[in-house]
Design an enzyme around this catalytic site. Structure first.
Site, mmCIF file in Angstrom:
data_model
loop_
_atom_site.group_PDB
_atom_site.id
_atom_site.type_symbol
_atom_site.label_atom_id
_atom_site.label_comp_id
_atom_site.label_asym_id
_atom_site.label_seq_id
_atom_site.Cartn_x
_atom_site.Cartn_y
_atom_site.Cartn_z
ATOM 1 N N CYS A 33 1.050 -1.081 -0.018
ATOM 2 C CA CYS A 33 0.019 -0.266 0.158
ATOM 3 C C CYS A 33 0.430 0.793 0.075
ATOM 4 C CB CYS A 33 -1.079 -0.262 1.199
ATOM 5 S SG CYS A 33 -1.160 -1.476 1.184
ATOM 6 N N ASP A 35 2.260 2.098 3.264
ATOM 7 C CA ASP A 35 2.769 2.873 4.039
ATOM 8 C C ASP A 35 3.209 1.900 4.913
ATOM 9 O OD1 ASP A 35 1.710 6.282 3.831
ATOM 10 O OD2 ASP A 35 -0.202 5.587 3.313
ATOM 11 N N CYS A 59 3.746 8.193 2.647
ATOM 12 C CA CYS A 59 3.696 9.639 2.304
ATOM 13 C C CYS A 59 3.923 11.188 3.526
ATOM 14 C CB CYS A 59 2.293 9.353 1.304
ATOM 15 S SG CYS A 59 0.714 9.456 2.488
ATOM 16 N N CYS A 103 -5.594 5.418 4.127
ATOM 17 C CA CYS A 103 -4.343 4.529 3.953
ATOM 18 C C CYS A 103 -3.714 5.110 4.371
ATOM 19 C CB CYS A 103 -4.210 4.927 1.964
ATOM 20 S SG CYS A 103 -4.267 6.432 1.682
#
Lengths: 124, 387
Positions: A33, A35, A59, A103
């Site tokens: 994903c 992360d 991110c 997310c």
């Protein structure tokens, strides 16, 4: 797209790194994903989070939420700290873009995992 | 602070000549080209003149050029228009796994409407293989759509060979040339394509205008209705100012293409050399068959959006194929089709150079990026090589 607070925590993240004497470690997310968050806590005899550090691959939102939760719960009893939610972390950062709410907003989950790890360690 | 734009594959600044070519058509030359009176006739004459100049730049005939609202609409017209026109001949369409969404999503929409879709795989450089196409094509195939050059990794496809295979089996060949036009030679006679899409704002023209080249004798079904403009194929009053700006930008881009290539390729190679000399940084895309302005690298142990934000704070504008920047939970379909690990796809960065890019800009990027990578890697719990 990000609030000033998010950018501040992204640019100047608080409590980055590892804790050699941590007695609880929690990791959430996965590389698929994009992360991965790892939280290290040191809980003292009064059940208070005396020190906390994080490492995050992700991110801007992932790094900022990690940094923010370390600020929120440092010095807090674990019984209180485990009640902190992902939503609260996002609110403390003046919000996150909607797409990031699911997310990248995992810091509270990482903390819960670290507290659980600490409790397991105490039982052993 | 410095401000360095290295995202020319997303869009380019409009050049002064294109801007000046547009101004009269936004003000005093406002006529509708479909009107019979003098105002309309003046606009018609200039749109036709623009069509001739655009055709010349592509080595096409003026009646083969259809102006659109951009590359996406041109792709839709080519694919949906062919599907509608040739539905009784066959219902098989072939494309590649690395197409722009304007092609990919359009083909996928047809797949839900009774058409059969084959998505050709690519090799590790993002290249489609002609032998794979030869194996996939059947007598039912009506259209093969393969992009000229990839927007993310810059890989240039062997269009002439691929088109020849399509034609041997009686299928039409479409190419999306949005990224290649202006950067490498684009000559429809040489490429042997039946349909070609292009966009003005990728070559220093205005946004909101593009074209579809339709080879003489190729019939397309309509995808929109409501007017006889563009020889009944694309209804709606022409974007006259946009068309004038596009024509000016394209004729200049075509004339300057050889020197643009030289300028960009030298800077590209300098940037690739500098970036790939850093630890755990690897090039994505083909080392030679590559757009002159494209640099795409994967930086292990760090995530793309964090890199973009950090570079942005240093005044450098780039993009990434990470999930965070794709607007979905999955990283770039192009990088995944090339077989990259999730880590490498999430840690990808795309630099696309342009006319104004200088050697000093590249030096500055190479000066600031090691510190940014180091800072983010120090923060990262991920190990190099982790999938």
């Amino acid at each position: 797209m990000y609030s000033e607070k998010v950018m501040d925590h992204f640019q100047n993240p608080r409590n980055v790194g590892t804790l050699p004497d941590a007695n609880g470690v929690g990791e959430v997310g996965n590389i698929r994903c994009g992360d991965v968050m790892k939280l290290y806590i040191k809980v003292n005899e009064n059940q208070v989070i005396e020190d906390i550090k994080f490492q995050t691959f992700g991110c801007g939102a992932a790094i900022a939420t990690s940094s923010m939760i370390t600020e929120i719960v440092k010095g807090m009893p674990i019984s209180e700290a485990e009640k902190v939610s992902n939503r609260q972390v996002a609110e403390e950062l003046d919000g996150l873009p909607p797409v990031k709410m699911h997310c990248s907003n995992l810091a509270a989950d990482a903390l819960k995992a670290a507290i659980e790890d600490y409790r397991q360690g105490q039982k052993a | 602070m410095r401000s360095i734009y290295l995202d020319h594959a997303a869009t380019t600044p409009m050049r002064q000549e294109a801007y000046e070519a547009m101004i009269p058509y936004l003000t005093e030359k406002f006529g509708n080209p479909s009107s019979i009176h003098a105002f309309g006739r003046a606009a018609r004459k200039d749109v036709d003149g623009a069509r001739e100049r655009v055709a010349k730049a592509l080595n096409a005939a003026p009646q083969e050029i259809f102006f659109t609202s951009g590359g996406t609409e041109a792709d839709n017209m080519a694919i949906l228009g062919t599907a509608a026109q040739l539905r009784d001949k066959g219902k098989h369409i072939i494309t590649s796994a690395v197409e722009h969404h304007a092609v990919l999503h359009t083909c996928e929409a047809l797949a839900t409407q009774g058409y059969r879709l084959t998505m050709l795989p690519v090799d590790k450089y993002g290249m489609v293989s002609p032998s794979q196409l030869a194996k996939a094509i059947t007598d039912e195939t009506i259209l093969v759509s393969i992009m000229h050059a990839n927007n993310e990794v810059g890989t240039i496809q062997p269009i002439r060979e691929l088109a020849a295979i399509a034609h041997e089996r009686g299928a039409l060949f479409h190419t999306d040339a949005v990224q290649s036009l202006g950067n490498i030679p684009v000559d429809v006679a040489d490429l042997q394509v039946d349909l070609l899409s292009a966009s003005a704002h990728k070559l220093y023209g205005p946004k909101g205008v593009g074209l579809l080249y339709v080879r003489k004798g190729t019939k397309l079904g309509n995808i929109a209705y409501g007017g006889a403009q563009e020889r009944n194929l694309r209804p709606g009053t022409e974007n006259v100012a946009g068309i004038m700006g596009f024509a000016r930008a394209l004729e200049l881009a075509a004339a300057e293409q050889p020197e643009t290539y030289e300028h960009l390729a030298a800077l590209r190679d300098k940037l690739i050399k500098g970036l790939t000399s850093l630890p755990a940084v690897s090039l994505n895309g083909h080392p030679q068959q590559r757009l002159p302005g494209n640099v795409n690298v994967s930086i292990e142990r760090v995530e793309g959006e964090s890199l973009i934000l950090s570079l942005d704070m240093a005044g450098i504008a780039v993009s990434s194929g990470s999930a965070c920047t794709s607007g979905s939970l999955e990283p770039s379909h192009v990088l995944m089709a090339m077989g990259l690990s999730h880590q490498k796809a999430h840690g990808s960065l795309r630099f696309t150079l342009g006319k104004s890019t200088s050697a000093a800009d590249i030096d500055y990027v190479l000066e600031v990026i090691p510190g940014i990578i180091q800072r983010l890697r120090q923060m990262s719990p991920v190990q190099a090589g982790q999938e």
